[in-house]
Design an enzyme around this catalytic site. Structure first.
Site, PDB file in Angstrom:
ATOM      1  N   THR A 298       3.360 -25.343  -3.315  1.00 54.38           N
ATOM      2  CA  THR A 298       3.680 -26.767  -2.884  1.00 54.38           C
ATOM      3  C   THR A 298       3.367 -26.867  -1.129  1.00 54.38           C
ATOM      4  O   THR A 298       4.181 -26.290  -0.456  1.00 54.38           O
ATOM      5  CB  THR A 298       5.086 -27.284  -3.245  1.00 54.38           C
ATOM      6  OG1 THR A 298       5.175 -27.111  -4.412  1.00 54.38           O
ATOM      7  CG2 THR A 298       5.331 -28.638  -2.459  1.00 54.38           C
TER       8      THR A 298
ATOM      9  N   ARG B 242       7.005 -31.811 -17.570  1.00 56.45           N
ATOM     10  CA  ARG B 242       7.971 -31.368 -16.748  1.00 56.45           C
ATOM     11  C   ARG B 242       7.476 -31.932 -15.232  1.00 56.45           C
ATOM     12  O   ARG B 242       6.501 -31.697 -14.869  1.00 56.45           O
ATOM     13  CB  ARG B 242       7.888 -29.634 -16.719  1.00 56.45           C
ATOM     14  CG  ARG B 242       8.795 -29.024 -15.860  1.00 56.45           C
ATOM     15  CD  ARG B 242       8.195 -28.620 -14.330  1.00 56.45           C
ATOM     16  NE  ARG B 242       9.071 -28.143 -13.515  1.00 56.45           N
ATOM     17  CZ  ARG B 242       8.835 -27.804 -12.119  1.00 56.45           C
ATOM     18  NH1 ARG B 242       7.748 -28.037 -11.623  1.00 56.45           N
ATOM     19  NH2 ARG B 242       9.833 -27.342 -11.546  1.00 56.45           N
ATOM     20  N   VAL B 243       8.569 -32.238 -14.570  1.00 52.30           N
ATOM     21  CA  VAL B 243       8.473 -32.721 -13.226  1.00 52.30           C
ATOM     22  C   VAL B 243       9.547 -32.063 -12.496  1.00 52.30           C
ATOM     23  O   VAL B 243      10.391 -31.839 -12.856  1.00 52.30           O
ATOM     24  CB  VAL B 243       8.362 -34.213 -13.090  1.00 52.30           C
ATOM     25  CG1 VAL B 243       8.629 -34.907 -11.629  1.00 52.30           C
ATOM     26  CG2 VAL B 243       7.412 -35.022 -13.773  1.00 52.30           C
TER      27      VAL B 243
ATOM     28  N   ASP C 195      10.837 -30.857  -8.106  1.00 52.34           N
ATOM     29  CA  ASP C 195      11.526 -31.430  -7.132  1.00 52.34           C
ATOM     30  C   ASP C 195      10.498 -32.283  -6.146  1.00 52.34           C
ATOM     31  O   ASP C 195      10.843 -33.249  -5.647  1.00 52.34           O
ATOM     32  CB  ASP C 195      12.178 -30.521  -6.211  1.00 52.34           C
ATOM     33  CG  ASP C 195      11.212 -29.640  -5.813  1.00 52.34           C
ATOM     34  OD1 ASP C 195      10.691 -28.868  -6.422  1.00 52.34           O
ATOM     35  OD2 ASP C 195      11.303 -29.406  -4.589  1.00 52.34           O
TER      36      ASP C 195
ATOM     37  N   THR D  65      10.228 -26.186  -1.111  1.00 51.48           N
ATOM     38  CA  THR D  65       9.235 -25.607  -2.105  1.00 51.48           C
ATOM     39  C   THR D  65      10.078 -24.753  -2.671  1.00 51.48           C
ATOM     40  O   THR D  65      11.192 -24.100  -2.397  1.00 51.48           O
ATOM     41  CB  THR D  65       7.880 -24.995  -1.337  1.00 51.48           C
ATOM     42  OG1 THR D  65       7.124 -24.515  -2.465  1.00 51.48           O
ATOM     43  CG2 THR D  65       8.663 -23.901  -0.117  1.00 51.48           C
ATOM     44  N   GLY D  66       9.454 -24.378  -3.914  1.00 47.48           N
ATOM     45  CA  GLY D  66      10.182 -23.270  -4.922  1.00 47.48           C
ATOM     46  C   GLY D  66      10.492 -23.752  -5.905  1.00 47.48           C
ATOM     47  O   GLY D  66      10.087 -24.755  -6.457  1.00 47.48           O
TER      48      GLY D  66
END
Ligand code: ASP
Length: 332
Positions: free
Chosen positions: A194, A222-223, A225, A245-246
């Site tokens: 990201t 699916r969404v 963060d 990110t992650g």
């Protein structure tokens, strides 16, 4: 007449984007950042800078150079990430991103500016430049978030072109993943992921962008963060900004980026705030987690901090014509 105007505008953009982006032609649908905005001169003495999650030298440089030419922070960030959104070799952002478990590429993005305005798009298909689209949601609709088909419909109404985002390479990797025969989404903890970008312009205004294709082979719908304001990105121009990110599920549970900005408001440095936000995630874990989360933050003094659970997270920083990749501190 209107069509002619639009075609001319588009043609001009194609020319500009290929100049701006070097080897990669930013999609012709991305015609929203105009050169006149980039060459506007500013009289402020604030030294602008751009920082991005991971090793994205060209995207960060494009943003940094735009800032030096006088671009406002949000336009610079949207322009910078557009480079990676169009980069077919980057399998975690934009066109070429890894698909969901049904083989469809769905993209998420959000933007936030120095006034506290924001926009986001969730689970969008067939549109490459979702960060620009999120900015359009912010600027051209009365809403903050558009999802799925509605976001795509809005994009097409704004002149974005519908494209196949699944490359033969990403499709092949997905076919290999299917052979495993079990549901196991994958996250890339290596080099690209990201892109969260924070920019500070010549007026000292902060803005940010977060753009992603999300977890590879995620469940349909699916969404994570990244497009959630406060989780993947948060800006308060009086305090600072943060991006994540992650593993998005863990960031959402702790509203990570908002938390970091609030900790900076209370007096913590960006580094201290990122460390505290990571520890809020870790305190819920009974053992060393096998997932990665990383944060990047800056404050109004121009201080920068970053922290991740596992080693390997880096960020890219452009300031005073110097673009460098910097290894983040990590817990493990
Ligand atoms: N945070 C993104 C998500 O959960 C993934 C990533 O950063 O790699 O969708």
């Amino acid at each position: 007449m209107l069509l002619y105007w639009w075609l001319m505008k588009r043609k001009t953009f194609i020319h500009q984007s290929s100049l701006l982006a070097g080897g990669i032609l930013i999609s012709p649908t991305f015609f929203h950042v105009k050169e006149d905005r980039l060459i506007k001169k500013n009289i402020s003495s604030h030294t602008p800078y751009a920082i991005s999650t991971w090793n994205v030298p060209r995207a960060n440089e494009i943003a940094g150079e735009a800032l030096e030419k006088g671009s406002n922070a949000l336009d610079a960030a949207v322009l910078g990430v557009a480079y990676e959104e169009a980069n077919l070799l980057n399998t975690t952002v934009g066109k070429g991103g890894a698909p969901d478990r049904d083989g469809e590429v769905t993209l998420d993005a959000c933007v936030m500016n120095h006034k506290g305005d924001c926009g986001a798009v969730l689970a969008v298909q067939n549109i490459t430049h979702v960060a620009a689209l999120a900015k359009d949601v912010m600027e051209k609709t009365p809403h903050v978030i558009l999802a799925g088909e509605g976001a795509k419909k809005f994009a097409l109404s704004q002149g974005y072109i519908s494209e196949n985002l699944l490359t033969p390479e990403s499709e092949k990797a997905w076919q290999e993943w299917l052979k495993k025969g079990r549901y196991e989404p994958e996250i890339n903890v290596e080099n690209h992921d990201t892109i969260g970008m924070l920019c500070s312009d010549q007026n000292g205004h902060l803005s940010g962008v977060c753009t992603t294709s999300g977890l590879a082979y995620k469940m349909k719908g699916r969404v994570g963060d990244s497009p959630i304001i406060g989780s993947g990105l948060f800006i308060d121009n009086n305090v600072g900004g943060a991006v994540a990110t992650g593993l998005g599920e863990e960031v959402i549970k702790t509203v990570g980026s908002f938390l970091i900005v609030e900790l900076m408001r209370q007096g913590k440095t960006p580094q201290e705030a990122c460390e505290e936000a990571v520890s809020r995630i870790l305190e819920k874990q009974i053992s060393k987690p096998d997932f990665q989360v990383a944060y990047l933050a800056t404050n109004k003094k121009g201080e920068i901090g970053s922290y991740s659970i596992h080693k390997g997270f880096t960020y890219t920083q452009y300031k005073n014509n110097l673009n460098q990749n910097i290894a983040s501190k990590a817990v493990y």
